[in-house]
Design a protein around this motif. Structure first.
Motif, PDB file in Angstrom:
ATOM      1  N   ASP A  72      39.276  33.519  45.547  1.00 48.18           N
ATOM      2  CA  ASP A  72      37.946  32.080  44.996  1.00 48.18           C
ATOM      3  C   ASP A  72      39.611  30.730  44.574  1.00 48.18           C
ATOM      4  OD1 ASP A  72      35.091  31.822  44.168  1.00 48.18           O
ATOM      5  OD2 ASP A  72      36.628  30.658  42.691  1.00 48.18           O
ATOM      6  N   GLN A  73      38.222  29.947  45.007  1.00 48.57           N
ATOM      7  CA  GLN A  73      39.507  28.811  45.346  1.00 48.57           C
ATOM      8  C   GLN A  73      39.621  27.873  43.825  1.00 48.57           C
ATOM      9  OE1 GLN A  73      36.849  25.460  47.920  1.00 48.57           O
ATOM     10  NE2 GLN A  73      37.973  24.384  46.472  1.00 48.57           N
ATOM     11  N   THR A  74      38.619  27.883  42.954  1.00 49.91           N
ATOM     12  CA  THR A  74      38.695  27.895  41.464  1.00 49.91           C
ATOM     13  C   THR A  74      39.305  28.626  40.718  1.00 49.91           C
ATOM     14  OG1 THR A  74      36.211  28.430  40.636  1.00 49.91           O
ATOM     15  CG2 THR A  74      36.602  26.474  41.950  1.00 49.91           C
ATOM     16  N   ARG A  75      38.626  29.781  40.924  1.00 47.18           N
ATOM     17  CA  ARG A  75      39.153  31.267  40.246  1.00 47.18           C
ATOM     18  C   ARG A  75      40.448  32.175  40.202  1.00 47.18           C
ATOM     19  NH1 ARG A  75      33.753  34.836  38.985  1.00 47.18           N
ATOM     20  NH2 ARG A  75      33.458  34.368  40.953  1.00 47.18           N
ATOM     21  N   GLY A  76      40.724  32.065  41.396  1.00 50.43           N
ATOM     22  CA  GLY A  76      41.749  32.230  42.161  1.00 50.43           C
ATOM     23  C   GLY A  76      41.911  33.601  42.209  1.00 50.43           C
ATOM     24  N   PRO A  77      42.736  34.650  42.642  1.00 51.17           N
ATOM     25  CA  PRO A  77      42.235  36.282  42.741  1.00 51.17           C
ATOM     26  C   PRO A  77      41.091  36.633  42.577  1.00 51.17           C
ATOM     27  CG  PRO A  77      45.013  35.670  42.762  1.00 51.17           C
ATOM     28  CD  PRO A  77      44.153  34.822  42.161  1.00 51.17           C
ATOM     29  N   ARG A  78      40.577  37.369  42.919  1.00 49.80           N
ATOM     30  CA  ARG A  78      39.510  38.271  42.582  1.00 49.80           C
ATOM     31  C   ARG A  78      38.926  39.629  43.353  1.00 49.80           C
ATOM     32  NH1 ARG A  78      37.355  37.293  38.152  1.00 49.80           N
ATOM     33  NH2 ARG A  78      35.397  37.224  38.488  1.00 49.80           N
ATOM     34  N   MET A  79      38.230  40.399  42.586  1.00 49.66           N
ATOM     35  CA  MET A  79      38.077  41.898  42.866  1.00 49.66           C
ATOM     36  C   MET A  79      36.647  42.033  42.926  1.00 49.66           C
ATOM     37  SD  MET A  79      39.342  45.803  41.598  1.00 49.66           S
ATOM     38  CE  MET A  79      40.635  45.674  43.502  1.00 49.66           C
ATOM     39  N   GLY A  80      36.118  42.730  44.207  1.00 51.14           N
ATOM     40  CA  GLY A  80      34.567  42.869  43.862  1.00 51.14           C
ATOM     41  C   GLY A  80      33.916  44.348  44.274  1.00 51.14           C
ATOM     42  N   LEU A  81      33.242  45.034  43.228  1.00 49.91           N
ATOM     43  CA  LEU A  81      32.705  46.829  43.410  1.00 49.91           C
ATOM     44  C   LEU A  81      31.439  46.866  43.887  1.00 49.91           C
ATOM     45  CD1 LEU A  81      35.246  46.064  41.282  1.00 49.91           C
ATOM     46  CD2 LEU A  81      35.979  49.224  42.135  1.00 49.91           C
ATOM     47  N   SER A  82      30.738  46.881  44.869  1.00 53.83           N
ATOM     48  CA  SER A  82      29.511  46.686  45.627  1.00 53.83           C
ATOM     49  C   SER A  82      29.419  48.307  45.799  1.00 53.83           C
ATOM     50  CB  SER A  82      28.870  46.424  46.382  1.00 53.83           C
ATOM     51  OG  SER A  82      29.541  44.516  46.161  1.00 53.83           O
ATOM     52  N   ARG A  83      28.196  48.533  44.843  1.00 53.35           N
ATOM     53  CA  ARG A  83      27.114  50.141  45.456  1.00 53.35           C
ATOM     54  C   ARG A  83      26.689  50.699  45.554  1.00 53.35           C
ATOM     55  NH1 ARG A  83      29.863  54.776  41.222  1.00 53.35           N
ATOM     56  NH2 ARG A  83      31.659  54.981  42.827  1.00 53.35           N
ATOM     57  N   TRP A  84      25.241  50.781  46.176  1.00 58.76           N
ATOM     58  CA  TRP A  84      24.708  50.756  46.521  1.00 58.76           C
ATOM     59  C   TRP A  84      23.991  52.642  46.150  1.00 58.76           C
ATOM     60  CZ3 TRP A  84      27.726  48.126  49.466  1.00 58.76           C
ATOM     61  CH2 TRP A  84      26.492  46.396  49.060  1.00 58.76           C
ATOM     62  N   ALA A 115      35.511  52.170  36.384  1.00 57.66           N
ATOM     63  CA  ALA A 115      35.584  52.520  35.221  1.00 57.66           C
ATOM     64  C   ALA A 115      33.608  52.047  34.466  1.00 57.66           C
ATOM     65  CB  ALA A 115      35.750  52.741  33.931  1.00 57.66           C
ATOM     66  N   ILE A 116      33.415  51.038  34.797  1.00 58.34           N
ATOM     67  CA  ILE A 116      32.418  50.294  34.494  1.00 58.34           C
ATOM     68  C   ILE A 116      31.466  50.227  35.526  1.00 58.34           C
ATOM     69  CG2 ILE A 116      31.107  47.986  34.070  1.00 58.34           C
ATOM     70  CD1 ILE A 116      33.830  47.066  32.709  1.00 58.34           C
ATOM     71  N   LEU A 117      31.397  50.241  36.508  1.00 60.75           N
ATOM     72  CA  LEU A 117      30.878  50.415  37.651  1.00 60.75           C
ATOM     73  C   LEU A 117      30.854  52.307  37.844  1.00 60.75           C
ATOM     74  CD1 LEU A 117      29.392  50.663  40.221  1.00 60.75           C
ATOM     75  CD2 LEU A 117      31.730  50.237  41.841  1.00 60.75           C
ATOM     76  N   GLN A 118      31.124  52.494  37.462  1.00 59.63           N
ATOM     77  CA  GLN A 118      30.722  54.303  37.077  1.00 59.63           C
ATOM     78  C   GLN A 118      29.891  54.704  36.435  1.00 59.63           C
ATOM     79  OE1 GLN A 118      31.868  56.746  39.599  1.00 59.63           O
ATOM     80  NE2 GLN A 118      30.277  57.945  38.459  1.00 59.63           N
TER      81      GLN A 118
END
Length: 209
Positions: free
Chosen positions: A149-161, A188-191
């Motif tokens: 991300d340009q302002t927050r730096g390295p990011r991770m996303g986890l998307s589940r349908w 853990a939060i996603l699960q």
């Protein structure tokens, strides 16, 4: 025999010798003030203590507690457990719960889709326009990726349908976001959100394509 003039000269030299000796002793005790150190004599010149470093080992699963949240629509309410203290300004069909620091979040989209989870993974992957995008995995209706991300730096996303009909369509999307070092906690939060997700029984099918 010394003349009075010679005697005066000897006394002057003796006084200068004593003065140099005393000055040298003072330097030995207090340090040389001409050596570039601006610290006053008698005060220790130490470096300031560093500030407390930020947590570098990331969000850990055992550090998260959960609370039940309700959202969705009047005709199709939804409940799930999210981390305690994370707040959302919207309890409608697309709530986003943020932690107080703004580093982590979990978002739900309860509108659903007539497309399968795997198809929606493909669609999401094509729509991501972020720098240094890297796909970690894309299995069983779940997409995990990192980007910068340009302002927050390295990011991770986890998307589940989540599907309720064996993968024919999608009922709810759950997306968790944070930093790459938070991966264990984010998984853990996603699960946990998936396991505690409860949908209302309704025959109304207003899901978009």
């Amino acid at each position: 025999m010394l003349t009075p003039r010679h005697q005066a000269l000897v006394m002057t030299l003796a006084g200068m010798t004593v003065g140099v000796a005393v000055f040298g002793a003072v330097l030995a005790v207090n340090g040389n003030p001409l050596a570039g150190d601006d610290t006053p004599a008698g005060i220790v010149n130490s470096q300031p203590a560093p500030s407390t470093p930020s947590r570098t080992n990331g969000l850990q699963p055992d550090s998260v507690q959960y609370s039940l949240q309700s959202f969705g629509s009047t005709s199709a309410p939804v409940t799930a457990e999210v981390p305690t203290g994370w707040k959302s300004s919207d309890d409608g069909t697309r709530p986003r719960f943020l932690d107080p620091t703004g580093v982590w979040q979990i978002r739900f989209d309860t509108r659903g889709s007539k497309q399968s989870p795997d198809k929606l993974v493909d669609n999401r992957l094509r729509s991501i326009d972020e720098r240094d995008l890297k796909v970690i995995s894309r299995d069983n209706g779940t997409l995990i990726y990192t980007y910068v991300d340009q302002t927050r730096g390295p990011r991770m996303g986890l998307s589940r349908w989540v599907s309720t009909d064996g993968g024919q369509s999608s009922a709810v999307e759950i997306t968790v976001g944070g930093r790459p070092q938070d991966e264990a906690g984010l998984r853990a939060i996603l699960q946990h959100a998936t396991d505690t997700l409860r949908l209302s029984d309704t025959d109304n099918d207003n899901r978009p394509n």
